[in-house]
Write a protein that holds these residues in place. Structure first.
Motif, PDB file in Angstrom:
ATOM      1  N   TYR A 135       0.882  -1.291  -0.090  1.00 24.11           N
ATOM      2  CA  TYR A 135      -0.041  -0.061  -0.012  1.00 24.11           C
ATOM      3  C   TYR A 135       0.741   1.326   0.032  1.00 24.11           C
TER       4      TYR A 135
ATOM      5  N   SER B 219       0.329   4.280  -2.610  1.00 29.71           N
ATOM      6  CA  SER B 219      -0.885   4.875  -2.750  1.00 29.71           C
ATOM      7  C   SER B 219      -0.953   5.630  -1.416  1.00 29.71           C
TER       8      SER B 219
ATOM      9  N   THR C 207     -10.139  10.379   5.673  1.00 31.14           N
ATOM     10  CA  THR C 207      -9.828  10.292   4.266  1.00 31.14           C
ATOM     11  C   THR C 207     -10.968  10.415   3.473  1.00 31.14           C
ATOM     12  N   ARG C 208     -11.960   9.408   3.777  1.00 28.82           N
ATOM     13  CA  ARG C 208     -13.503   9.681   2.867  1.00 28.82           C
ATOM     14  C   ARG C 208     -13.737  10.955   3.060  1.00 28.82           C
TER      15      ARG C 208
ATOM     16  N   LYS D 159     -11.885  13.524   0.776  1.00 25.98           N
ATOM     17  CA  LYS D 159     -11.361  13.131  -0.399  1.00 25.98           C
ATOM     18  C   LYS D 159     -11.265  14.147  -1.461  1.00 25.98           C
TER      19      LYS D 159
ATOM     20  N   GLU E  93      -8.251   9.204  -7.179  1.00 34.30           N
ATOM     21  CA  GLU E  93      -9.135   8.583  -6.660  1.00 34.30           C
ATOM     22  C   GLU E  93      -8.771   7.115  -6.483  1.00 34.30           C
ATOM     23  N   LYS E  94      -7.954   6.331  -7.044  1.00 31.75           N
ATOM     24  CA  LYS E  94      -7.551   5.024  -6.957  1.00 31.75           C
ATOM     25  C   LYS E  94      -6.611   4.858  -5.798  1.00 31.75           C
TER      26      LYS E  94
ATOM     27  N   GLU F 255      -8.798   5.179  -2.682  1.00 33.48           N
ATOM     28  CA  GLU F 255      -9.312   4.039  -2.346  1.00 33.48           C
ATOM     29  C   GLU F 255      -8.525   2.720  -1.810  1.00 33.48           C
ATOM     30  N   PHE F 256      -7.084   2.779  -2.421  1.00 31.33           N
ATOM     31  CA  PHE F 256      -6.339   1.889  -1.726  1.00 31.33           C
ATOM     32  C   PHE F 256      -5.727   2.235  -0.522  1.00 31.33           C
TER      33      PHE F 256
ATOM     34  N   ILE G 247      -7.672   3.797   1.765  1.00 28.34           N
ATOM     35  CA  ILE G 247      -8.853   2.955   2.794  1.00 28.34           C
ATOM     36  C   ILE G 247      -8.744   1.518   2.940  1.00 28.34           C
ATOM     37  N   ARG G 248      -8.529   0.853   1.683  1.00 29.12           N
ATOM     38  CA  ARG G 248      -8.392  -0.697   1.881  1.00 29.12           C
ATOM     39  C   ARG G 248      -7.213  -0.826   2.799  1.00 29.12           C
TER      40      ARG G 248
END
Length: 177
Positions: free
Chosen positions: A68, A71, A131-132, A135, A146-147, A150-151, A153-154
């Motif tokens: 990760y 990102s 982060t959400r 954003k 954006e990717k 998302e990464f 957050i994952r």
């Protein structure tokens, strides 16, 4: 009770009372006039009174898991850029000791806690939610796509991943007698 606790907005609070202790946590980083707010806190302290400040240093953030890291570190850069774009210092916390000294305080203790945690921890969950919520501001810095968000957050939800999300700098300083 021998103690009086006052919770207030330092920008608006006015008193002739002199306090033994003032404490501010995660407030100054969001204010352009942080140094004047610290000076205001000083004016409210009795001689020998204690000032406790705790503020973040987002420049200390590093993703430690290679899966990760690219990102995650882009999002960290976007966080810092968001503060800088607003004329604020993303590493504000690490400057606390010198700001206190410059204002005439005697710094008795300075400490840094790095919030190194696995995904799914409370700190990771809080940073994922932040982060959400931020954003669009992160995207507007141009440092992140954006990717990447998302990464990030994952990764913050992956219990096998670790990141140093930020650090908290705290100081204990005394107003001279």
């Amino acid at each position: 009770s021998p103690y009086r606790v006052v919770e207030a907005d330092i920008r608006e609070f006015s008193t002739s009372a002199c306090f033994d202790l003032t404490h501010v946590r995660y407030v100054l980083i969001h204010n352009h006039d942080a140094k004047s707010l610290i000076a205001r806190l000083k004016s409210m302290l009795k001689p020998g009174g204690c000032l406790v400040l705790e503020e973040p240093d987002f420049e200390a953030a590093r993703w430690l898991d290679d899966r990760y890291a690219v990102s995650g570190n882009k999002v960290n850069q976007a966080m810092s850029a968001m503060f800088a774009d607003q004329g604020l210092n993303p590493g504000f916390g690490k400057g606390l000791p010198m700001q206190a000294v410059d204002l005439g305080f005697v710094v008795e203790k300075a400490n840094t806690v790095v919030h190194l945690a696995p995904g799914c921890s409370p700190i990771a969950a809080m940073m994922a939610e932040s982060t959400r919520a931020l954003k669009e501001k992160y995207l507007s810095t141009g440092k992140v796509e954006e990717k990447d968000i998302e990464f990030y957050i994952r990764g913050a939800g992956d219990p096998e991943s670790f990141a140093a999300y930020y650090s908290t700098v705290s100081i204990v300083a005394r107003k001279p007698d």
